[in-house]
Each structure stands twice: as structure tokens, then as C-alpha cells.
Design a protein around this motif. Structure first.
Motif, PDB file in Angstrom:
ATOM      1  N   ILE A 166      -6.072  -2.399   2.253  1.00  0.00           N
ATOM      2  CA  ILE A 166      -6.341  -2.350   3.707  1.00  0.00           C
ATOM      3  C   ILE A 166      -7.717  -2.879   3.897  1.00  0.00           C
ATOM      4  CG2 ILE A 166      -7.163  -0.473   5.483  1.00  0.00           C
ATOM      5  CD1 ILE A 166      -4.114  -0.483   4.435  1.00  0.00           C
ATOM      6  N   ALA A 167      -8.573  -3.092   2.870  1.00  0.00           N
ATOM      7  CA  ALA A 167      -9.849  -3.679   3.348  1.00  0.00           C
ATOM      8  C   ALA A 167      -9.483  -5.268   3.280  1.00  0.00           C
ATOM      9  CB  ALA A 167     -11.001  -3.527   2.241  1.00  0.00           C
ATOM     10  N   SER A 196       0.782  -1.271   0.005  1.00  0.00           N
ATOM     11  CA  SER A 196       0.028   0.001  -0.084  1.00  0.00           C
ATOM     12  C   SER A 196       0.745   1.401  -0.002  1.00  0.00           C
ATOM     13  CB  SER A 196      -0.923  -0.058   1.284  1.00  0.00           C
ATOM     14  OG  SER A 196      -1.851  -1.088   1.341  1.00  0.00           O
ATOM     15  N   CYS A 239      -5.038   1.328  -2.785  1.00  0.00           N
ATOM     16  CA  CYS A 239      -4.688   1.124  -1.244  1.00  0.00           C
ATOM     17  C   CYS A 239      -5.826   0.882  -0.302  1.00  0.00           C
ATOM     18  CB  CYS A 239      -4.155   2.495  -0.779  1.00  0.00           C
ATOM     19  SG  CYS A 239      -2.528   2.774  -1.328  1.00  0.00           S
ATOM     20  N   ALA A 240      -7.070   1.443  -0.607  1.00  0.00           N
ATOM     21  CA  ALA A 240      -8.232   1.244  -0.129  1.00  0.00           C
ATOM     22  C   ALA A 240      -8.520  -0.457   0.042  1.00  0.00           C
ATOM     23  CB  ALA A 240      -9.388   1.862  -0.345  1.00  0.00           C
ATOM     24  N   LEU A 241      -8.321  -0.714  -1.212  1.00  0.00           N
ATOM     25  CA  LEU A 241      -8.874  -2.289  -1.196  1.00  0.00           C
ATOM     26  C   LEU A 241      -7.899  -3.136  -0.600  1.00  0.00           C
ATOM     27  CD1 LEU A 241      -9.679  -2.388  -5.228  1.00  0.00           C
ATOM     28  CD2 LEU A 241     -11.302  -2.827  -3.210  1.00  0.00           C
ATOM     29  N   PHE A 257      -5.248   5.685  -4.676  1.00  0.00           N
ATOM     30  CA  PHE A 257      -6.267   5.501  -3.387  1.00  0.00           C
ATOM     31  C   PHE A 257      -7.228   4.663  -3.422  1.00  0.00           C
ATOM     32  CE2 PHE A 257     -10.343   6.647  -1.539  1.00  0.00           C
ATOM     33  CZ  PHE A 257      -9.765   6.856  -0.203  1.00  0.00           C
ATOM     34  N   SER A 258      -7.554   4.233  -4.445  1.00  0.00           N
ATOM     35  CA  SER A 258      -8.588   2.984  -4.738  1.00  0.00           C
ATOM     36  C   SER A 258      -7.704   1.627  -4.576  1.00  0.00           C
ATOM     37  CB  SER A 258      -9.093   2.951  -6.119  1.00  0.00           C
ATOM     38  OG  SER A 258      -9.720   4.109  -6.622  1.00  0.00           O
TER      39      SER A 258
END
Length: 108
Positions: A103-104, A72, A99-101, A96-97
Motif C-alpha cells: 500500500i505504501a 495485497s 500488505c502495508a509495504l 499485514f507487513s
């Protein structure tokens, strides 16, 4: 849908450790709060949040979580550099997208 215990501010292990240290028994979750019977008590009470704040247990990250966190960070740095190079916000949006995936994926 998240279970109530996943929406609590403090971990169940921290609350259980505090209860064992202070003699509280029968820990349970009700209305997004930890409740237990105090020493010598006949009625459950919510655990004092000031006490739980002091006893947060350290968490150890697994090798997979560390790898996802490093990935990430690398994606964020590359996206920032590409955004500056191309003078566009699109690389930041994609970074950002991604990294969000990632982290999820750590929570799963």
C-alpha cells in the motif's frame, strides 16, 4: 516530510474544479486549508468544506495500482488461511507487513 497539500482531506483537483465552477480565483494552500478569493472579494477566504464534500472527483486507478491491490488482497487471504491452518498469528503478522509495504508503494 509530507507537503501540506498531501495532508489535505480533499484533492487539489477537486478544489480547483469547485473554484472554477463558482467563480473563486487564485487558489492556494495555507495552514492545511484551501484558500481563494471569492467572486468580487478582495480578501481570500477558506473554501467551504460543505461544498468540497459534494464535488469529490472520481479517481481512476492505474494498472500498476490495481495489480498491487490484487496482490495485497491475495497476500491477506493466504495469510489468513495459513494462520488458521498453523493456529498461529505469525502468518497474519507477515501478511499485514507485506500488505502495508504494498500500500505504501502505491503512494510513491
Amino acid at each position: 516530510m509530507d507537503s501540506p497539500s498531501s495532508l489535505l482531506k480533499y484533492s487539489y483537483k477537486s478544489a480547483l474544479a469547485w473554484c472554477q465552477e463558482n467563480g473563486w480565483t487564485d487558489l492556494f494552500v495555507e495552514q492545511y486549508q484551501y484558500w481563494a478569493f471569492p467572486p468580487g472579494g478582495v480578501m481570500p477566504l477558506p473554501l467551504p468544506s460543505q461544498a468540497l464534500h459534494l464535488i469529490e472527483l472520481p479517481t481512476v486507478t492505474s494498472p500498476q495500482q490495481r495489480c498491487l491491490q490484487t496482490l495485497s488482497l491475495a497476500i491477506a487471504l493466504v495469510a489468513t488461511g495459513m494462520s488458521c491452518w498453523f493456529q498461529s498469528l505469525m502468518p497474519l503478522l507477515v501478511g499485514f507487513s507485506a500488505c502495508a509495504l504494498l500500500i505504501a508503494a502505491q503512494d510513491a
